[in-house]
Design a protein around this motif. Structure first.
Motif, PDB file in Angstrom:
ATOM      1  N   ALA A   1      44.783 -27.422 -15.423  1.00 58.12           N
ATOM      2  CA  ALA A   1      44.614 -26.578 -14.234  1.00 58.12           C
ATOM      3  C   ALA A   1      44.963 -25.135 -14.626  1.00 58.12           C
ATOM      4  CB  ALA A   1      45.538 -27.053 -13.123  1.00 58.12           C
ATOM      5  N   PRO A   2      44.240 -24.149 -14.078  1.00 55.48           N
ATOM      6  CA  PRO A   2      44.500 -22.752 -14.456  1.00 55.48           C
ATOM      7  C   PRO A   2      45.962 -22.368 -14.213  1.00 55.48           C
ATOM      8  CG  PRO A   2      42.548 -22.915 -13.062  1.00 55.48           C
ATOM      9  CD  PRO A   2      43.162 -24.268 -13.088  1.00 55.48           C
ATOM     10  N   ARG A   3      46.456 -21.468 -15.050  1.00 55.16           N
ATOM     11  CA  ARG A   3      47.819 -20.983 -14.914  1.00 55.16           C
ATOM     12  C   ARG A   3      48.071 -20.495 -13.486  1.00 55.16           C
ATOM     13  NH1 ARG A   3      52.086 -17.858 -17.192  1.00 55.16           N
ATOM     14  NH2 ARG A   3      51.496 -15.697 -16.829  1.00 55.16           N
ATOM     15  N   GLY A   4      49.208 -20.860 -12.947  1.00 59.15           N
ATOM     16  CA  GLY A   4      49.545 -20.403 -11.603  1.00 59.15           C
ATOM     17  C   GLY A   4      48.964 -21.271 -10.490  1.00 59.15           C
ATOM     18  N   THR A   5      48.182 -22.295 -10.871  1.00 61.65           N
ATOM     19  CA  THR A   5      47.685 -23.232  -9.854  1.00 61.65           C
ATOM     20  C   THR A   5      48.336 -24.588 -10.111  1.00 61.65           C
ATOM     21  OG1 THR A   5      45.833 -24.188 -11.086  1.00 61.65           O
ATOM     22  CG2 THR A   5      45.437 -22.095  -9.962  1.00 61.65           C
ATOM     23  N   ARG A   6      48.299 -25.422  -9.113  1.00 63.97           N
ATOM     24  CA  ARG A   6      48.877 -26.749  -9.260  1.00 63.97           C
ATOM     25  C   ARG A   6      47.939 -27.769  -8.671  1.00 63.97           C
ATOM     26  NH1 ARG A   6      53.920 -26.964  -5.925  1.00 63.97           N
ATOM     27  NH2 ARG A   6      52.610 -25.809  -4.490  1.00 63.97           N
ATOM     28  N   ASP A   7      47.934 -28.936  -9.281  1.00 62.18           N
ATOM     29  CA  ASP A   7      47.310 -30.073  -8.616  1.00 62.18           C
ATOM     30  C   ASP A   7      48.363 -30.587  -7.639  1.00 62.18           C
ATOM     31  OD1 ASP A   7      44.926 -30.133 -10.254  1.00 62.18           O
ATOM     32  OD2 ASP A   7      46.252 -30.803 -11.871  1.00 62.18           O
ATOM     33  N   LEU A   8      47.996 -30.794  -6.411  1.00 68.22           N
ATOM     34  CA  LEU A   8      48.925 -31.441  -5.485  1.00 68.22           C
ATOM     35  C   LEU A   8      48.671 -32.934  -5.614  1.00 68.22           C
ATOM     36  CD1 LEU A   8      48.557 -29.187  -2.303  1.00 68.22           C
ATOM     37  CD2 LEU A   8      50.112 -28.911  -4.238  1.00 68.22           C
ATOM     38  N   LEU A   9      49.487 -33.601  -6.397  1.00 70.61           N
ATOM     39  CA  LEU A   9      49.310 -35.041  -6.575  1.00 70.61           C
ATOM     40  C   LEU A   9      49.639 -35.734  -5.259  1.00 70.61           C
ATOM     41  CD1 LEU A   9      50.665 -35.361 -10.206  1.00 70.61           C
ATOM     42  CD2 LEU A   9      48.328 -35.026  -9.387  1.00 70.61           C
ATOM     43  N   PRO A  10      49.176 -36.976  -5.080  1.00 69.91           N
ATOM     44  CA  PRO A  10      49.250 -37.606  -3.750  1.00 69.91           C
ATOM     45  C   PRO A  10      50.602 -37.466  -3.047  1.00 69.91           C
ATOM     46  CG  PRO A  10      47.982 -38.984  -5.207  1.00 69.91           C
ATOM     47  CD  PRO A  10      48.478 -37.834  -6.053  1.00 69.91           C
ATOM     48  N   GLU A  11      51.690 -37.632  -3.797  1.00 71.77           N
ATOM     49  CA  GLU A  11      52.996 -37.567  -3.147  1.00 71.77           C
ATOM     50  C   GLU A  11      53.258 -36.170  -2.561  1.00 71.77           C
ATOM     51  OE1 GLU A  11      57.404 -38.259  -4.750  1.00 71.77           O
ATOM     52  OE2 GLU A  11      55.851 -39.475  -5.697  1.00 71.77           O
ATOM     53  N   THR A  12      52.933 -35.142  -3.336  1.00 69.36           N
ATOM     54  CA  THR A  12      53.112 -33.764  -2.863  1.00 69.36           C
ATOM     55  C   THR A  12      52.111 -33.447  -1.756  1.00 69.36           C
ATOM     56  OG1 THR A  12      53.651 -33.255  -5.145  1.00 69.36           O
ATOM     57  CG2 THR A  12      53.401 -31.389  -3.660  1.00 69.36           C
ATOM     58  N   ARG A  13      50.883 -33.951  -1.918  1.00 68.68           N
ATOM     59  CA  ARG A  13      49.862 -33.690  -0.896  1.00 68.68           C
ATOM     60  C   ARG A  13      50.312 -34.248   0.455  1.00 68.68           C
ATOM     61  NH1 ARG A  13      47.759 -31.420   2.380  1.00 68.68           N
ATOM     62  NH2 ARG A  13      45.672 -30.568   2.423  1.00 68.68           N
ATOM     63  N   ALA A  14      50.977 -35.407   0.400  1.00 71.17           N
ATOM     64  CA  ALA A  14      51.462 -36.013   1.642  1.00 71.17           C
ATOM     65  C   ALA A  14      52.504 -35.095   2.285  1.00 71.17           C
ATOM     66  CB  ALA A  14      52.051 -37.387   1.361  1.00 71.17           C
ATOM     67  N   GLY A  15      53.327 -34.451   1.469  1.00 74.08           N
ATOM     68  CA  GLY A  15      54.308 -33.498   1.996  1.00 74.08           C
ATOM     69  C   GLY A  15      53.623 -32.313   2.658  1.00 74.08           C
ATOM     70  N   PHE A  16      52.572 -31.804   2.035  1.00 72.51           N
ATOM     71  CA  PHE A  16      51.814 -30.699   2.628  1.00 72.51           C
ATOM     72  C   PHE A  16      51.150 -31.147   3.938  1.00 72.51           C
ATOM     73  CE2 PHE A  16      51.255 -26.842  -0.056  1.00 72.51           C
ATOM     74  CZ  PHE A  16      52.141 -27.167  -1.064  1.00 72.51           C
ATOM     75  N   SER A  17      50.610 -32.359   3.922  1.00 79.73           N
ATOM     76  CA  SER A  17      49.928 -32.843   5.133  1.00 79.73           C
ATOM     77  C   SER A  17      50.902 -32.926   6.301  1.00 79.73           C
ATOM     78  CB  SER A  17      49.314 -34.218   4.892  1.00 79.73           C
ATOM     79  OG  SER A  17      48.322 -34.114   3.899  1.00 79.73           O
ATOM     80  N   ARG A  18      52.115 -33.346   5.995  1.00 83.79           N
ATOM     81  CA  ARG A  18      53.117 -33.419   7.060  1.00 83.79           C
ATOM     82  C   ARG A  18      53.360 -32.019   7.637  1.00 83.79           C
ATOM     83  NH1 ARG A  18      58.713 -33.238   8.162  1.00 83.79           N
ATOM     84  NH2 ARG A  18      59.116 -32.202   6.198  1.00 83.79           N
ATOM     85  N   LEU A  19      53.485 -31.006   6.760  1.00 89.48           N
ATOM     86  CA  LEU A  19      53.705 -29.640   7.250  1.00 89.48           C
ATOM     87  C   LEU A  19      52.493 -29.134   8.029  1.00 89.48           C
ATOM     88  CD1 LEU A  19      55.490 -27.973   4.184  1.00 89.48           C
ATOM     89  CD2 LEU A  19      56.505 -28.966   6.244  1.00 89.48           C
ATOM     90  N   GLU A  20      51.301 -29.451   7.536  1.00 93.22           N
ATOM     91  CA  GLU A  20      50.095 -29.046   8.262  1.00 93.22           C
ATOM     92  C   GLU A  20      50.074 -29.693   9.644  1.00 93.22           C
ATOM     93  OE1 GLU A  20      47.245 -28.511   4.310  1.00 93.22           O
ATOM     94  OE2 GLU A  20      47.030 -30.279   5.570  1.00 93.22           O
ATOM     95  N   GLY A  21      50.552 -30.917   9.716  1.00 89.82           N
ATOM     96  CA  GLY A  21      50.614 -31.615  11.002  1.00 89.82           C
ATOM     97  C   GLY A  21      51.551 -30.904  11.964  1.00 89.82           C
ATOM     98  N   ILE A  22      52.698 -30.450  11.462  1.00 85.67           N
ATOM     99  CA  ILE A  22      53.645 -29.720  12.313  1.00 85.67           C
ATOM    100  C   ILE A  22      53.019 -28.402  12.758  1.00 85.67           C
ATOM    101  CG2 ILE A  22      55.901 -28.573  12.356  1.00 85.67           C
ATOM    102  CD1 ILE A  22      56.829 -30.699  10.285  1.00 85.67           C
TER     103      ILE A  22
END
Ligand code: HAM
Length: 428
Positions: free
Chosen positions: A6-27
């Motif tokens: 992945a390009p420098r400064g970017t991240r893959d949001l692997l499923p576990e992290t993506r779930a954390g983001f989804s929770r925040l998006e839900g809030i």
């Protein structure tokens, strides 16, 4: 080493992290609904001029960090990836004639932003923001409402110790004179200024107050402050913002050196920090009033205020507190079979249950039943649906993997029985 990364400064949001983001998006979505902000989308890129004009040519965000898209032909437009959402939202507001709607028009955008910054912890080239904008309300009550909504986000996310730093940076009536005073003050100490800040003296003197260079700390502390030089209208506005915050029980810290990294702000400016981390560069979120931006981007003069909360930094802060960021769901049931080769039956039963809205996995590997059941237990499935000879007269075995019990169920009742059990699966 893999060939591609992945390009420098970017991240893959692997499923576990993506779930954390989804929770925040839900809030964020839930708060947007409760506070009357309507969700929308804007493109990930815009004409570069939207950002150059909107955010300001002399800001770091435009000058150094804008991801420009190389034009494909000489006469094609100059585009850039969005470094934030506010300029794009306002461009859309003007383009779609939202000025005709009853004000304020409250809009919400959740998604990735791009800044070509030097990557470090909490600073990425692609990061996620929740941006909320109330366009058409001069405040001051809405200013307090927006700040309160931001704080509520952190509280519901699991960070109750977030604090607001608040300032007023004046408007077109009082800021020009202040900027002159500020310039004169820093010019008097020009020899002490780091090279970057010396350059800013002419292009963007307000930014000197935000210098993180240790050589500047003392100079900034004794610099003249906007808050002491507000015109009457700005002072009255600011006093009233504070009255409203007090009435809402929102505590805040006055921060007379707080300035923002984007040029469109006027009057109310604020940032969110975790308690004890206020001096650092890493705000969790920030925002303010931008009464001139709609006009700057071609609309009628329209007051507005908003914020953007950085989701990456909230996820990081939550990880620091050791909070469980998300729970990944295990399947309710795994469909296994006595005949390892009969994947057709397993897939058909799974399909039937999925069409009833249930979350199940079909075991598709041709393994012995014992091994199939072991895997199902390991992945914390609540049930195993065992397909055997009984299928011929429309029955399957339903095994409760937690309780260790098993009974025969007509296929026609299976979805209903599982749905009933699902209610206890997640909470039990
Ligand atoms: P901003 O202060 O530039 O404001 O960004 C808001 C938040 O986005 C920051 O406080 C931070 O949490 C997050 N953020 C910014 N850059 C990065 C990065 N490189 N990596 C990770 N997180 C980052 C704005 O963007 C304005 N549009 C806010 C606003 C909305 N003002 C009025 N309406």
């Amino acid at each position: 080493m893999p060939t591609y990364r992945a390009p420098r400064g970017t991240r893959d949001l692997l499923p576990e992290t993506r779930a954390g983001f989804s929770r925040l998006e839900g809030i964020a979505r839930s708060l947007a609904l409760r506070y009357g902000y309507r969700e929308m989308e804007i493109p990930l890129f815009e004409q570069a001029a939207v950002f150059e004009r909107g955010i300001g040519e002399a800001t770091d965000v435009v000058e150094k960090e804008l991801f420009r898209i190389a034009p494909r032909t000489e006469d094609s437009e100059s585009w850039a990836l969005r470094p934030e959402a506010t300029a794009g939202i306002v461009r859309a507001y003007v383009q779609h004639g939202m000025q005709a709607l009853p004000p304020p028009v409250k809009l919400s955008v959740v998604g990735p932003m791009f800044r070509y910054d030097r990557p470090q912890a909490g600073r990425y080239r692609q990061f996620w923001q929740w941006s909320a904008e109330a366009i058409g309300d001069p405040g001051p009550a809405v200013d307090a409402e927006v700040v309160e909504m931001g704080l509520r986000f952190y509280k519901e996310a699991g960070l109750p110790d977030v604090q607001v730093l608040l300032n007023s940076i004046g408007d077109a009536a009082c800021r020009p004179a202040y900027l002159e005073t500020l310039k004169t003050y820093f010019s008097g100490h020009e020899a002490q200024l780091p090279a970057l800040d010396r350059r800013r003296l002419d292009t963007n003197p307000l930014r000197l107050l935000d210098s993180k260079d240790p050589a500047m700390t003392a100079l900034i502390a004794s610099a003249p402050k906007m808050i002491d030089r507000l015109c009457e209208a700005c002072a009255a506005h600011f006093t009233s913002v504070r009255v409203h915050l007090d009435a809402l029980g929102v505590s805040y810290r006055l921060e007379p050196t707080l300035v923002r990294g984007l040029d469109y702000y006027a009057r109310t400016a604020y940032e969110f920090y975790r308690q004890g981390a206020e001096g650092q560069q890493q705000a969790l979120g920030g925002g303010g009033r931008y009464d001139g931006l709609v006009e700057l981007l071609g609309g009628r003069p329209t007051p507005a205020i908003g914020f953007a909360l950085g989701l990456d930094r909230v996820v990081l802060a939550l990880a620091e507190t050791g909070a469980t960021v998300s729970h990944e769901a295990s399947p309710l049931a795994v469909i296994v079979g006595a005949d390892p080769a009969d994947t057709v039956s397993r897939l058909r039963v799974a399909s039937l249950l999925r069409s009833e809205g249930l979350s199940v996995r079909a075991e598709l590997a041709p393994r012995k039943l014992g091994r199939q059941l072991e895997t199902a237990s390991k992945e914390q499935a609540h049930f195993a649906v065992i397909i055997g000879d009984e299928l011929a007269d429309g029955h399957v075995q339903l095994k409760d993997l937690k309780a260790g019990t098993q009974h025969l169920v007509p296929l026609a009742d299976l979805a209903r029985d599982l749905a009933r059990a699902e209610k206890t699966h997640h909470h039990g």
